[in-house]
Design an enzyme around this catalytic site. Structure first.
Site, PDB file in Angstrom:
ATOM      1  N   ASN A  33      23.211 -40.049  38.593  1.00 47.23           N
ATOM      2  CA  ASN A  33      22.398 -39.105  39.030  1.00 47.23           C
ATOM      3  C   ASN A  33      22.212 -38.099  37.776  1.00 47.23           C
ATOM      4  O   ASN A  33      23.227 -37.850  37.277  1.00 47.23           O
ATOM      5  CB  ASN A  33      22.838 -38.566  40.250  1.00 47.23           C
ATOM      6  CG  ASN A  33      22.728 -39.136  41.306  1.00 47.23           C
ATOM      7  OD1 ASN A  33      22.215 -40.618  41.280  1.00 47.23           O
ATOM      8  ND2 ASN A  33      23.276 -39.269  42.564  1.00 47.23           N
ATOM      9  N   HIS A  81      24.318 -41.307  32.879  1.00 43.86           N
ATOM     10  CA  HIS A  81      22.587 -41.319  32.490  1.00 43.86           C
ATOM     11  C   HIS A  81      22.344 -39.981  32.175  1.00 43.86           C
ATOM     12  O   HIS A  81      20.939 -39.877  31.941  1.00 43.86           O
ATOM     13  CB  HIS A  81      21.931 -41.906  33.612  1.00 43.86           C
ATOM     14  CG  HIS A  81      21.996 -43.471  33.944  1.00 43.86           C
ATOM     15  ND1 HIS A  81      21.540 -44.005  35.049  1.00 43.86           N
ATOM     16  CD2 HIS A  81      22.839 -44.255  33.222  1.00 43.86           C
ATOM     17  CE1 HIS A  81      21.858 -45.135  35.008  1.00 43.86           C
ATOM     18  NE2 HIS A  81      22.593 -45.478  34.054  1.00 43.86           N
ATOM     19  N   CYS A 125      14.356 -29.428  13.609  1.00 38.52           N
ATOM     20  CA  CYS A 125      13.468 -30.667  12.599  1.00 38.52           C
ATOM     21  C   CYS A 125      12.193 -30.694  12.857  1.00 38.52           C
ATOM     22  O   CYS A 125      11.758 -31.787  12.401  1.00 38.52           O
ATOM     23  CB  CYS A 125      14.463 -31.880  12.461  1.00 38.52           C
ATOM     24  SG  CYS A 125      14.378 -32.798  14.097  1.00 38.52           S
ATOM     25  N   PRO A 149      23.250 -47.444  53.584  1.00 40.67           N
ATOM     26  CA  PRO A 149      22.873 -47.869  54.724  1.00 40.67           C
ATOM     27  C   PRO A 149      22.134 -48.995  54.477  1.00 40.67           C
ATOM     28  O   PRO A 149      21.941 -49.638  55.567  1.00 40.67           O
ATOM     29  CB  PRO A 149      21.821 -46.552  54.760  1.00 40.67           C
ATOM     30  CG  PRO A 149      21.719 -45.950  53.737  1.00 40.67           C
ATOM     31  CD  PRO A 149      22.612 -46.274  53.027  1.00 40.67           C
TER      32      PRO A 149
HETATM   33  C1  BV8 Z   1      21.553 -49.994  27.838  1.00 48.84           C
HETATM   34  C2  BV8 Z   1      16.865 -42.416  33.477  1.00 48.84           C
HETATM   35  C3  BV8 Z   1      22.008 -50.951  25.594  1.00 48.84           C
HETATM   36  C4  BV8 Z   1      17.387 -41.321  34.151  1.00 48.84           C
HETATM   37  C5  BV8 Z   1      17.525 -44.612  34.383  1.00 48.84           C
HETATM   38  C6  BV8 Z   1      23.101 -56.335  31.385  1.00 48.84           C
HETATM   39  C7  BV8 Z   1      22.258 -57.059  32.416  1.00 48.84           C
HETATM   40  C8  BV8 Z   1      20.986 -56.894  32.754  1.00 48.84           C
HETATM   41  C9  BV8 Z   1      20.281 -56.022  32.198  1.00 48.84           C
HETATM   42  C10 BV8 Z   1      20.857 -55.068  31.268  1.00 48.84           C
HETATM   43  C11 BV8 Z   1      22.105 -55.241  30.799  1.00 48.84           C
HETATM   44  N1  BV8 Z   1      22.380 -54.226  29.835  1.00 48.84           N
HETATM   45  C12 BV8 Z   1      21.390 -53.576  29.813  1.00 48.84           C
HETATM   46  C13 BV8 Z   1      20.458 -53.997  30.446  1.00 48.84           C
HETATM   47  C14 BV8 Z   1      18.982 -53.425  30.325  1.00 48.84           C
HETATM   48  C15 BV8 Z   1      18.932 -52.087  31.377  1.00 48.84           C
HETATM   49  C16 BV8 Z   1      19.058 -52.574  32.860  1.00 48.84           C
HETATM   50  O1  BV8 Z   1      20.196 -52.612  33.302  1.00 48.84           O
HETATM   51  N2  BV8 Z   1      18.050 -53.151  33.437  1.00 48.84           N
HETATM   52  C17 BV8 Z   1      18.105 -53.637  34.435  1.00 48.84           C
HETATM   53  C18 BV8 Z   1      17.246 -52.985  35.579  1.00 48.84           C
HETATM   54  C19 BV8 Z   1      17.555 -55.309  34.971  1.00 48.84           C
HETATM   55  N3  BV8 Z   1      20.018 -51.256  31.020  1.00 48.84           N
HETATM   56  C20 BV8 Z   1      19.584 -50.393  30.072  1.00 48.84           C
HETATM   57  O2  BV8 Z   1      18.583 -50.417  29.209  1.00 48.84           O
HETATM   58  C21 BV8 Z   1      20.903 -49.029  29.720  1.00 48.84           C
HETATM   59  N4  BV8 Z   1      21.055 -49.116  28.354  1.00 48.84           N
HETATM   60  O3  BV8 Z   1      22.218 -51.185  28.386  1.00 48.84           O
HETATM   61  O4  BV8 Z   1      21.555 -49.843  26.407  1.00 48.84           O
HETATM   62  C22 BV8 Z   1      21.666 -50.394  24.220  1.00 48.84           C
HETATM   63  C23 BV8 Z   1      22.939 -50.459  23.216  1.00 48.84           C
HETATM   64  C24 BV8 Z   1      22.616 -50.031  21.991  1.00 48.84           C
HETATM   65  C25 BV8 Z   1      21.377 -49.780  21.586  1.00 48.84           C
HETATM   66  C26 BV8 Z   1      20.273 -49.529  22.607  1.00 48.84           C
HETATM   67  C27 BV8 Z   1      20.448 -50.128  23.802  1.00 48.84           C
HETATM   68  C28 BV8 Z   1      20.396 -47.920  30.150  1.00 48.84           C
HETATM   69  C29 BV8 Z   1      19.987 -47.573  31.530  1.00 48.84           C
HETATM   70  C30 BV8 Z   1      19.761 -46.349  32.143  1.00 48.84           C
HETATM   71  C31 BV8 Z   1      18.358 -46.327  32.705  1.00 48.84           C
HETATM   72  N5  BV8 Z   1      17.957 -44.865  33.086  1.00 48.84           N
HETATM   73  N6  BV8 Z   1      17.105 -43.305  34.634  1.00 48.84           N
HETATM   74  C32 BV8 Z   1      16.518 -40.803  35.300  1.00 48.84           C
HETATM   75  O5  BV8 Z   1      15.451 -40.639  35.032  1.00 48.84           O
HETATM   76  O6  BV8 Z   1      17.043 -40.690  36.158  1.00 48.84           O
HETATM   77  S1  BV8 Z   1      17.921 -45.610  35.473  1.00 48.84           S
HETATM   78  C33 BV8 Z   1      17.330 -45.255  37.075  1.00 48.84           C
HETATM   79  O7  BV8 Z   1      18.066 -46.053  38.000  1.00 48.84           O
HETATM   80  C34 BV8 Z   1      18.028 -43.862  37.410  1.00 48.84           C
HETATM   81  O8  BV8 Z   1      18.545 -43.167  36.363  1.00 48.84           O
HETATM   82  C35 BV8 Z   1      19.118 -44.280  38.314  1.00 48.84           C
HETATM   83  O9  BV8 Z   1      20.359 -43.630  38.088  1.00 48.84           O
HETATM   84  C36 BV8 Z   1      19.335 -45.785  38.234  1.00 48.84           C
HETATM   85  C37 BV8 Z   1      20.123 -46.689  38.912  1.00 48.84           C
HETATM   86  O10 BV8 Z   1      19.617 -46.433  40.359  1.00 48.84           O
HETATM   87  P1  BV8 Z   1      20.551 -45.850  41.611  1.00 48.84           P
HETATM   88  O11 BV8 Z   1      21.329 -44.908  41.357  1.00 48.84           O
HETATM   89  O12 BV8 Z   1      21.352 -47.067  41.883  1.00 48.84           O
HETATM   90  O13 BV8 Z   1      19.439 -45.761  42.655  1.00 48.84           O
HETATM   91  P2  BV8 Z   1      18.521 -46.678  43.337  1.00 48.84           P
HETATM   92  O14 BV8 Z   1      17.231 -45.811  43.757  1.00 48.84           O
HETATM   93  O15 BV8 Z   1      18.152 -47.833  42.683  1.00 48.84           O
HETATM   94  O16 BV8 Z   1      19.368 -46.985  44.728  1.00 48.84           O
HETATM   95  C38 BV8 Z   1      19.625 -46.093  45.696  1.00 48.84           C
HETATM   96  C39 BV8 Z   1      20.537 -46.743  46.660  1.00 48.84           C
HETATM   97  O17 BV8 Z   1      20.918 -45.559  47.700  1.00 48.84           O
HETATM   98  C40 BV8 Z   1      19.986 -47.870  47.568  1.00 48.84           C
HETATM   99  O18 BV8 Z   1      20.836 -48.818  47.481  1.00 48.84           O
HETATM  100  C41 BV8 Z   1      19.895 -47.091  48.984  1.00 48.84           C
HETATM  101  O19 BV8 Z   1      19.906 -47.944  49.963  1.00 48.84           O
HETATM  102  C42 BV8 Z   1      20.988 -46.119  48.824  1.00 48.84           C
HETATM  103  N7  BV8 Z   1      20.882 -45.076  49.689  1.00 48.84           N
HETATM  104  C43 BV8 Z   1      19.338 -44.536  50.245  1.00 48.84           C
HETATM  105  N8  BV8 Z   1      19.867 -43.355  51.152  1.00 48.84           N
HETATM  106  C44 BV8 Z   1      20.930 -43.241  51.132  1.00 48.84           C
HETATM  107  C45 BV8 Z   1      21.580 -44.362  50.362  1.00 48.84           C
HETATM  108  N9  BV8 Z   1      23.111 -44.439  50.092  1.00 48.84           N
HETATM  109  C46 BV8 Z   1      23.646 -43.462  50.829  1.00 48.84           C
HETATM  110  N10 BV8 Z   1      23.201 -42.376  51.477  1.00 48.84           N
HETATM  111  C47 BV8 Z   1      22.179 -42.422  51.540  1.00 48.84           C
HETATM  112  N11 BV8 Z   1      21.480 -41.324  52.465  1.00 48.84           N
HETATM  113 ZN    ZN Z   2      15.272 -32.101  15.850  1.00 48.87          ZN
END
Ligand code: BV8
Ligand code: ZN
Length: 247
Positions: free
Chosen positions: A104, A126, A157, A221
């Site tokens: 988060n 993140h 810059c 959930p």
């Molecule tokens: C990188 C920006 C390399 C900030 C976000 C390996 C395998 C597959 C793919 C990859 C891999 N390695 C890299 C990748 C590519 C990619 C990736 O993972 N793609 C996936 C989607 C296929 N990853 C990247 O690009 C990462 N970088 O690996 O870099 C690299 C190395 C050198 C040079 C260059 C590159 C970067 C990942 C960061 C992405 N940034 N956001 C922002 O704006 O917030 S991602 C975005 O999704 C958010 O940041 C969030 O944090 C993140 C994950 O989401 P969750 O937190 O899980 O939330 P979500 O909404 O998905 O789910 C909510 C959950 O809560 C649900 O399950 C729901 O049921 C539950 N819920 C709901 N209500 C409740 C609850 N739980 C409890 N209580 C409740 N009340």
């Molecule tokens: Zn700068």
């Protein structure tokens, strides 16, 4: 609420174990912060992928729209408060050796810590919406009043300033990821709170903890990509389950 699972989890958490807590947007959902995916998630996968990808920022044509979206999310930070899940997690963190690795980008865990007068290690995998940094050099500033909609430039810059978050296609902060990964290998327990488990390398933390023998306890959930490797699955909201777990 599934009390037997909570009792099993509470039993496992006794005796001040080493706990790595992996947090996702679900923990902030009950503070009114929309999740990205899953039921209640407000973005389609295409929108998330687009609005949180470095390529969108690097496209001059789309940068403005992306910065508007981020500025709106930054302004929302003034209106939200920690929920009982944040407070209970900080309470739990005082009962053992806890480290929190959060995906988060809000400040709610720090706010709950300040209210409790206790600050566990909190790693922002993140980054944070509170900070703004230059896309070209290492200039960084914590200034919530800086309006990204004006597409401000770096005073050092003249590069474009952007939110201090990690986008798809960008590497996570090496030090933060390295420390979290090391903890995943040493943890007795990995507590997985409110994450869909779809984003890497954050999702690799519970997977690593499992491989190194930790007990995985999930609170969500709904089914997530980590439910099937979790040893104890508590189907519930963190704002409702964690206060019971703390008791
Ligand atoms: C990188 C920006 C390399 C900030 C976000 C390996 C395998 C597959 C793919 C990859 C891999 N390695 C890299 C990748 C590519 C990619 C990736 O993972 N793609 C996936 C989607 C296929 N990853 C990247 O690009 C990462 N970088 O690996 O870099 C690299 C190395 C050198 C040079 C260059 C590159 C970067 C990942 C960061 C992405 N940034 N956001 C922002 O704006 O917030 S991602 C975005 O999704 C958010 O940041 C969030 O944090 C993140 C994950 O989401 P969750 O937190 O899980 O939330 P979500 O909404 O998905 O789910 C909510 C959950 O809560 C649900 O399950 C729901 O049921 C539950 N819920 C709901 N209500 C409740 C609850 N739980 C409890 N209580 C409740 N009340
Ligand atoms: Zn700068």
């Amino acid at each position: 609420m599934n009390l037997p699972a909570i009792d099993r989890a509470a039993h496992r958490l006794i005796g001040s174990p080493t706990v790595l807590v992996c947090v996702g947007s679900g923990l902030s959902a009950e503070s009114g912060v929309p999740t990205f995916r899953g039921p209640g998630g407000i973005y389609s996968d295409a929108e998330i992928a687009h609005l949180t990808h470095v390529d969108t920022f690097e496209s001059e044509r789309e940068r403005g729209h992306m910065l508007h979206w981020y500025q709106e999310r930054r302004e929302q930070l003034h209106t939200i408060e920690p929920n009982p899940g944040h407070h209970a997690l900080i309470g739990l963190a005082q009962t053992g050796d806890y480290t929190i690795a959060t995906q988060n980008v809000d400040h709610l865990l720090e706010a709950a810590s300040d209210q409790a007068g206790f600050r566990p290690a909190i790693y922002h995998l993140h980054g944070s919406l509170l900070s703004v940094r230059c896309h070209e050099c290492d200039y960084q500033v914590e200034d919530l009043h800086l309006d990204l909609r004006e597409q401000p430039r770096c005073p050092r810059c003249q590069g474009p300033l952007r939110p201090g978050v990690v986008w798809f296609g960008e590497a996570l902060p090496e030090d933060t990821l390295g420390k979290s990964m090391k903890l995943a290998q040493e943890a007795d327990i990995c507590l997985i709170l409110g994450t869909s488990g779809l984003v890497y390398p954050a999702a690799a933390l519970p997977e690593t903890a499992k491989r190194f023998g930790a007990t995985l306890i999930e609170v969500n959930p709904h089914l997530s990509a980590l439910s099937d490797i979790s040893d104890i699955v508590i189907r519930g909201k963190t704002g409702e389950v964690l206060p019971v777990l703390l008791r």
